[in-house]
Design an enzyme around this catalytic site. Structure first.
Site, short mmCIF file in Angstrom:
data_model
loop_
_atom_site.label_atom_id
_atom_site.label_comp_id
_atom_site.label_asym_id
_atom_site.label_seq_id
_atom_site.Cartn_x
_atom_site.Cartn_y
_atom_site.Cartn_z
CE LYS A 11 7.73 2.14 -14.51
NZ LYS A 11 7.40 3.05 -13.38
CE1 TYR A 51 9.68 7.52 -15.18
CE2 TYR A 51 11.63 6.13 -15.31
CZ TYR A 51 10.25 6.28 -15.32
OH TYR A 51 9.44 5.17 -15.47
CG ASN A 114 5.00 1.72 -10.84
OD1 ASN A 114 5.92 1.53 -11.63
ND2 ASN A 114 4.41 2.89 -10.71
CG HIS A 117 6.36 4.74 -18.56
ND1 HIS A 117 6.46 5.83 -17.71
CD2 HIS A 117 6.18 5.23 -19.81
CE1 HIS A 117 6.35 6.94 -18.44
NE2 HIS A 117 6.18 6.60 -19.71
N1 UDP Z 1 7.64 6.83 -8.20
C1 UDP Z 1 8.24 6.52 -6.99
N2 UDP Z 1 7.73 7.10 -5.85
C2 UDP Z 1 6.69 7.96 -5.86
C3 UDP Z 1 6.10 8.28 -7.09
C4 UDP Z 1 6.60 7.71 -8.25
O1 UDP Z 1 9.19 5.75 -6.93
O2 UDP Z 1 6.28 8.46 -4.79
C5 UDP Z 1 8.16 6.21 -9.43
C6 UDP Z 1 7.23 5.12 -10.00
O3 UDP Z 1 8.03 4.09 -10.58
C7 UDP Z 1 6.46 5.90 -11.05
C8 UDP Z 1 7.56 6.82 -11.61
O4 UDP Z 1 8.30 7.19 -10.46
O5 UDP Z 1 5.89 5.06 -12.03
C9 UDP Z 1 7.08 8.06 -12.31
O6 UDP Z 1 6.18 8.75 -11.45
P1 UDP Z 1 4.80 9.35 -12.00
O7 UDP Z 1 4.27 10.23 -10.95
O8 UDP Z 1 5.03 9.93 -13.37
O9 UDP Z 1 3.87 8.06 -12.09
P2 UDP Z 1 3.27 7.27 -13.36
O10 UDP Z 1 3.01 8.28 -14.44
O11 UDP Z 1 4.30 6.24 -13.76
O12 UDP Z 1 2.00 6.62 -12.86
MG MG Z 2 4.24 9.71 -15.27
#
Ligand code: UDP
Ligand code: MG
Length: 139
Positions: A11, A51, A114, A117
């Site tokens: 990212k 997304y 974070n 992905h």
């Molecule tokens: N994200 C965020 N706030 C939150 C949860 C998620 O900004 O409270 C962002 C973060 O970059 C995350 C992405 O949205 O990686 C997609 O969320 P997901 O729950 O799918 O997490 P992942 O599968 O990436 O662990």
């Molecule tokens: Mg996810």
């Protein structure tokens, strides 16, 4: 049946911090083969498409702004049990909760920024890989 491929993207926070090399090294050392890889940047609209599953979530708009704020490095990866093993390698979404030694534990800046992905299922790995790469770009 579990397939042997997953999709990832490094990212903007991690690319910007100069950590894409270190992260790619960790991925290869964990036994993943890089099937396709490039450096590119998403428009806010395309980040929104990627997304779309999170459209109703409160963090969606900020996430699209952040994910289009700079270059990313998408990759298709291959390994036995790829989806599950890769989620273990990256750690929990919130870096505060990511296990020691995981990519997010080492490189993530916040729950939003974070570092990386990882697809959450075989079906999404295929959809997400096809979002960035044509068949001709996969080796
Ligand atoms: N994200 C965020 N706030 C939150 C949860 C998620 O900004 O409270 C962002 C973060 O970059 C995350 C992405 O949205 O990686 C997609 O969320 P997901 O729950 O799918 O997490 P992942 O599968 O990436 O662990
Ligand atoms: Mg996810």
């Amino acid at each position: 049946m579990a397939t042997n491929r997953t999709f990832t993207m490094i990212k903007p926070d991690a690319v910007n911090a100069g950590n894409s090399g270190a992260i790619t090294k960790m991925i290869e050392e964990a036994g993943f083969r890089i099937v396709a890889m490039k450096k590119t940047q998403l428009s806010p609209e395309r980040a929104g498409q990627f997304y779309a599953i999170h459209k109703e979530r409160p963090f969606y708009k900020d996430l699209c702004t952040y994910m289009s704020s700079g270059p990313i490095v998408p990759m298709i990866l291959e390994k036995e049990n790829a989806v599950e093993d890769f989620r273990k390698l990256i750690g929990a979404t919130d870096p505060q909760k990511a296990a020691p030694g995981t990519i997010r534990n080492l490189f993530a800046k916040s729950i939003e920024a974070n570092a990386i992905h990882g697809s959450d299922s075989d079906a999404n790995a295929e959809i997400e890989g096809n979002f960035f790469f044509s068949h001709m770009e996969q080796f």
